[in-house]
Design an enzyme around this catalytic site. Structure first.
Site, PDB file in Angstrom:
ATOM      1  N   ALA A 141       0.839  -1.205   0.000  1.00  0.00           N
ATOM      2  CA  ALA A 141       0.000   0.000   0.000  1.00  0.00           C
ATOM      3  C   ALA A 141       0.873   1.253   0.000  1.00  0.00           C
ATOM      4  O   ALA A 141       2.006   1.241   0.477  1.00  0.00           O
ATOM      5  CB  ALA A 141      -0.899   0.000   1.229  1.00  0.00           C
ATOM      6  N   ASP A 142       0.332   2.353  -0.558  1.00  0.00           N
ATOM      7  CA  ASP A 142       0.988   3.649  -0.363  1.00  0.00           C
ATOM      8  C   ASP A 142       0.105   4.472   0.577  1.00  0.00           C
ATOM      9  O   ASP A 142      -0.912   3.982   1.070  1.00  0.00           O
ATOM     10  CB  ASP A 142       1.258   4.351  -1.703  1.00  0.00           C
ATOM     11  CG  ASP A 142      -0.014   4.668  -2.474  1.00  0.00           C
ATOM     12  OD1 ASP A 142      -1.094   4.755  -1.857  1.00  0.00           O
ATOM     13  OD2 ASP A 142       0.075   4.820  -3.705  1.00  0.00           O
ATOM     14  N   SER A 143       0.521   5.716   0.831  1.00  0.00           N
ATOM     15  CA  SER A 143      -0.195   6.499   1.848  1.00  0.00           C
ATOM     16  C   SER A 143      -1.660   6.729   1.459  1.00  0.00           C
ATOM     17  O   SER A 143      -2.532   6.744   2.334  1.00  0.00           O
ATOM     18  CB  SER A 143       0.521   7.826   2.087  1.00  0.00           C
ATOM     19  OG  SER A 143       0.603   8.543   0.878  1.00  0.00           O
TER      20      SER A 143
ATOM     21  N   ASP B 227      -3.490   4.688  -0.331  1.00  0.00           N
ATOM     22  CA  ASP B 227      -4.185   3.410  -0.127  1.00  0.00           C
ATOM     23  C   ASP B 227      -4.641   3.268   1.316  1.00  0.00           C
ATOM     24  O   ASP B 227      -5.736   2.782   1.595  1.00  0.00           O
ATOM     25  CB  ASP B 227      -3.250   2.231  -0.472  1.00  0.00           C
ATOM     26  CG  ASP B 227      -3.023   2.077  -1.966  1.00  0.00           C
ATOM     27  OD1 ASP B 227      -3.985   2.210  -2.732  1.00  0.00           O
ATOM     28  OD2 ASP B 227      -1.864   1.813  -2.358  1.00  0.00           O
TER      29      ASP B 227
END
Lengths: 79, 427
Positions: free
Chosen positions: A35-37, A39
């Site tokens: 995940a990224d921020s 997400d």
């Protein structure tokens, strides 16, 4: 596994497009599940929607693993 | 004036990709276009009962093997929600174009000399609509964190650069229906001027949605008289034309500096030899009454190519099938070509795919290049009874084999913005 844990797992699988087996309690959304921020922001919104709770930003920042999410949600539901 | 021919850096086309109402894939779409097939059909994905226009050119759903679009074959499910449909279409066309070019940057230096310039007329309209519904329902806090990056027009360029590691100029164009030509022309100039060696350039549009259709209906721009016979609705220059047909899709080209392409033994489709622009300074949606904006865009393009009108064998017209615009463009061509107009072929491929707005210029640029490659002018469908006669052959109904070496493609947009681009057979 608790009902909450099942639902959390399902949301994580759907939103991050990861295999169910990878979604262990210790798995970190960013480090282990890709995940990224943004997400994680979306994940927290999905938890709020699913469980009918409010997760304030300062609490959301501390939810970094699957276990964090399950514990926070169960505490909110019990309150 | 800057001139391509005089520049030591010449620009060629080495890769092409299309997703449009005739399908997915350049060769598949081109075959269907030459066969006189139409990609226009009734809208079924949302309720159009309240709208006077009920048809559009829509990308057919199905597998890549059938020349149709199943987005799951192209973009991972979890990434799809991070991008509006116009970005998804841009990625599909870019994938074909990059694959077709046979080129991927291998060193950091190569990555930094390769850029992206993909535009869109409107951008993420369906995404904006959905978000607005949520806000209207009192759910402002529930807006997706991907709403903004999904809707922004330059994110098509952003996503393509991320996918292929292109670290050169990352740019975008928004000039309504002239977007595609501006994107190709501006990208070619970036290469000619030395800002990049390779540019992935084009346009993408996906505005066949509730507010897109309602908005263009409100501006009285769309065809409304052929809802029961959709394939007959887009009929440029025909006496019965009554407006344009909305279309969706994307066209992406790999533009490359000539010596760069030669060094790697690339297949070269054509050279970009001219590009011209103009403004009408007249009206927000109507073209200038004398067609002078179109005339000056074409004249400027031929000037920058340093060729005479008579050296052009094919024009891919803007030709949207509107009562006003088609004849104005025709008049501008007759005026510029003069006595040479009788040797010229000009067709409107919007007759088969509708008007792809910001993607139109890129897709039609590809059709112009294929016209040069195969020496065939694609047809203008439904041109059964021209509203007026002209020495210009408008390639009615059937394609025509012609010795095409140079082709010019036009795109004109709301706001009075005009652009023309000229391609020549590979050097």
């Amino acid at each position: 596994m608790s009902d909450t844990a099942e639902k959390v797992k399902k949301i994580v699988v759907e939103h991050l497009g990861v295999e169910e087996a990878k979604v262990t309690p210790e798995a970190s959304f960013i480090d282990d599940l890709g995940a990224d921020s943004l997400d994680t922001v979306e994940l927290v919104m999905a938890f709020e929607e699913q469980f009918g709770i409010e997760i304030p930003d300062d609490a959301a920042e501390k939810i970094t693993t699957v276990k964090d999410a399950i514990e926070y949600i169960e505490k909110q539901k019990a309150a | 004036m800057f001139q391509y021919g005089a520049s030591p850096r010449r620009v060629v086309v080495t890769g092409m990709g299309i997703v449009c109402p005739l399908g997915v894939g350049v060769e598949h779409v081109w075959r269907r276009l030459l066969a006189g097939e139409s990609g226009i059909s009734a809208i079924q994905s949302f309720d159009v009962s309240a709208l006077p226009a009920k048809i559009a050119g829509q990308v057919p759903a199905g597998s890549r093997a059938e020349g149709k679009l199943d987005i799951n074959e192209w973009i991972p499910v979890k990434d799809q929600k991070k991008m509006d449909r116009f970005i998804q279409l841009a990625l599909v066309a870019a994938e074909e174009a990059v694959e077709d070019s046979g080129w991927r940057p291998e060193t950091e230096e190569e990555r930094c000399a390769a850029g992206v310039l993909i535009g869109s007329g409107i951008g993420g309209l369906p995404t904006i609509y959905d978000a607005a519904l949520q806000v209207g329902a009192g759910k402002a806090k529930r807006i997706s964190p991907f709403f903004i990056p999904s809707a922004l027009i330059n994110l098509a360029s952003g996503h393509v650069s991320i996918r292929y590691g292109l670290k050169g100029p990352n740019h975008s164009v928004v000039t309504a229906c002239a977007t595609g030509v501006h994107a190709l022309g501006d990208a070619a100039r970036l290469i000619a001027l030395g800002d990049a060696d390779v540019m992935v350039a084009g346009g993408a549009e996906a505005a066949v949605c509730e507010i897109g259709m309602a908005g263009f209906c409100a501006s009285r721009a769309l065809s409304t008289g052929f809802n029961d016979t959709p394939t007959r609705a887009s009929r440029p220059w025909d006496a019965d034309r009554d407006g344009f047909v909305m279309g969706e899709g994307a066209g992406v080209l790999v533009l490359e500096e000539l010596e760069h392409a030669k060094r790697r033994g690339a297949k070269i489709y054509a050279e970009v030899i001219g590009y011209g622009m103009s403004g009408d300074a007249y009206h927000i949606t109507a073209p200038s009454e004398d067609g002078d904006g179109a005339y000056r865009a074409m004249r400027n393009a031929l000037r920058s190519a340093r060729i005479a009108p008579g050296e052009v064998q094919y024009v891919n017209a803007h030709g949207t099938s509107t009562p006003l615009g088609d004849d104005l463009e025709l008049g501008a061509v007759e005026r510029l070509w003069g006595d040479d107009a009788k040797g010229l072929a000009m067709s409107s491929t919007k007759s088969a795919i509708g008007h792809l707005l910001g993607a139109a210029g890129a897709v039609e640029g590809i059709f112009s290049i294929l016209a040069i490659r195969d020496r065939v002018a694609p047809p203008t469908l439904n041109l059964e009874k021209p509203s007026r006669e002209s020495p210009v052959d408008r390639v009615a109904l059937q394609p025509q084999e012609r010795p095409i070496r140079v082709a010019l493609s036009n795109s004109f947009g709301f706001g009075g913005t005009n652009a023309s681009i000229v391609f020549r057979a590979a050097p």
